[in-house]
Scaffold this active site. Sequence first.
Site, mmCIF file in Angstrom:
data_model
loop_
_atom_site.group_PDB
_atom_site.id
_atom_site.type_symbol
_atom_site.label_atom_id
_atom_site.label_comp_id
_atom_site.label_asym_id
_atom_site.label_seq_id
_atom_site.Cartn_x
_atom_site.Cartn_y
_atom_site.Cartn_z
ATOM 1 N N ASP A 67 24.390 75.939 -1.290
ATOM 2 C CA ASP A 67 24.858 74.619 -0.629
ATOM 3 C C ASP A 67 26.035 73.822 -1.344
ATOM 4 O O ASP A 67 26.434 74.187 -2.341
ATOM 5 C CB ASP A 67 23.502 73.684 -0.439
ATOM 6 C CG ASP A 67 23.044 73.445 -1.851
ATOM 7 O OD1 ASP A 67 21.819 72.855 -1.801
ATOM 8 O OD2 ASP A 67 23.295 73.718 -2.797
ATOM 9 N N ASN A 136 11.068 65.464 -1.810
ATOM 10 C CA ASN A 136 10.768 65.458 -0.439
ATOM 11 C C ASN A 136 10.244 66.703 0.009
ATOM 12 O O ASN A 136 10.154 67.095 1.084
ATOM 13 C CB ASN A 136 11.824 64.652 0.206
ATOM 14 C CG ASN A 136 12.962 65.316 0.444
ATOM 15 O OD1 ASN A 136 13.064 66.553 -0.093
ATOM 16 N ND2 ASN A 136 13.702 64.839 1.359
ATOM 17 N N HIS A 138 12.769 69.371 -0.110
ATOM 18 C CA HIS A 138 13.634 70.155 0.444
ATOM 19 C C HIS A 138 13.980 71.255 -0.230
ATOM 20 O O HIS A 138 13.730 71.467 -1.533
ATOM 21 C CB HIS A 138 14.800 69.209 0.954
ATOM 22 C CG HIS A 138 15.852 68.830 -0.475
ATOM 23 N ND1 HIS A 138 15.981 67.468 -0.717
ATOM 24 C CD2 HIS A 138 16.092 69.575 -1.488
ATOM 25 C CE1 HIS A 138 16.478 67.378 -1.883
ATOM 26 N NE2 HIS A 138 16.756 68.678 -2.092
ATOM 27 N N GLU A 143 16.646 69.470 4.754
ATOM 28 C CA GLU A 143 15.531 68.467 4.636
ATOM 29 C C GLU A 143 14.289 68.463 5.364
ATOM 30 O O GLU A 143 14.213 69.557 6.225
ATOM 31 C CB GLU A 143 16.558 67.185 5.163
ATOM 32 C CG GLU A 143 17.619 66.944 4.007
ATOM 33 C CD GLU A 143 17.220 66.212 2.706
ATOM 34 O OE1 GLU A 143 16.133 66.369 2.294
ATOM 35 O OE2 GLU A 143 17.999 65.468 2.263
HETATM 36 C C1 GLP Z 1 19.479 69.052 -4.717
HETATM 37 C C2 GLP Z 1 19.908 70.511 -4.291
HETATM 38 C C3 GLP Z 1 18.628 71.370 -4.521
HETATM 39 C C4 GLP Z 1 17.931 71.146 -5.396
HETATM 40 C C5 GLP Z 1 17.438 69.702 -5.608
HETATM 41 C C6 GLP Z 1 16.584 69.495 -6.804
HETATM 42 O O1 GLP Z 1 19.218 68.591 -3.427
HETATM 43 N N1 GLP Z 1 20.706 70.893 -3.176
HETATM 44 O O2 GLP Z 1 19.038 72.797 -4.301
HETATM 45 O O3 GLP Z 1 16.877 71.861 -5.896
HETATM 46 O O4 GLP Z 1 18.611 68.966 -5.426
HETATM 47 O O5 GLP Z 1 17.530 69.121 -7.988
HETATM 48 P P1 GLP Z 1 16.923 68.543 -9.263
HETATM 49 O O6 GLP Z 1 16.726 69.670 -10.061
HETATM 50 O O7 GLP Z 1 18.046 67.868 -9.920
HETATM 51 O O8 GLP Z 1 15.771 67.533 -9.061
#
Ligand code: GLP
Length: 244
Positions: A67, A136, A138, A143
């Site tokens: 993404d 959440n 995702h 989402e």
């Molecule tokens: C972002 C990314 C996800 C990732 C998530 C968790 O939203 N788009 O791919 O898994 O955050 O991130 P973190 O590892 O910083 O908790």
Amino acid sequence: MRIIIAKSSSEAVEIVSDMIFNKLQSEQDLVLGLATGKTMEPVYKEVVEKVKASHLDLRSHRFFMLDEYIGLSTSHPSSFKSYINRHLIAPLKLVSDQFQFPTVGTEHLSKAGEVYEEKIKQAGGIYLQLLGIGSNGHIGFNEPGSSSDSRTRIVKLTEETRKANQSQFESGSVPEEALSMGVASIMDAKELLMLATGASKADAIKYLFNHHDDESCPATFLKAHPRFTLVLDPEAAGKISLNI
Ligand code: GLP
């Protein structure tokens, strides 16, 4: 779904980085899907160390980003392009054309999803998709409310996600939209490897563990994948009970 509960966060990171390194070492022309976020930072650090120590040649491999925010310049320090450059491309001196990024420039943005899906198809599909999970539930930026047949598309970020990701922005605010591979795009990968660490993911992991095919927690769709491995540290696994 194969679940591995590590004895510590560092062991969970070691397990995932080992799996990635072993794939890079054993496969030729690997197509690897890469996730971002704080969780993945120690994973990439370990992978870089292993590749450097083994002098592994990665030139035949290709990488797809999961993404990217919309509205940031690609050189913005908080863009996922800058993230992967910092954590993988620069340390390993990889060639940027080995990497595919969702094209989020304003021109042709409406077609960007279709273009990215076509690039994945032309590459022969993603062999291994690395995934984190949002608090959440995702995956990527799919989402709650994302459908199981969603493809790469423009998505609106929830306020919860924007707040959670604010720590990655030294200045300015988290964009409201992103381009994200969809749930179906992710499910097309031959193998899925998710890492979740820390107590902030315990509720999402508990929901994932106790539900399936539930749009309110898109990670639950992954349980239908035949080769989905979930690696947890004790904190992220803190609210699930394995009746074994
Ligand atoms: C972002 C990314 C996800 C990732 C998530 C968790 O939203 N788009 O791919 O898994 O955050 O991130 P973190 O590892 O910083 O908790």
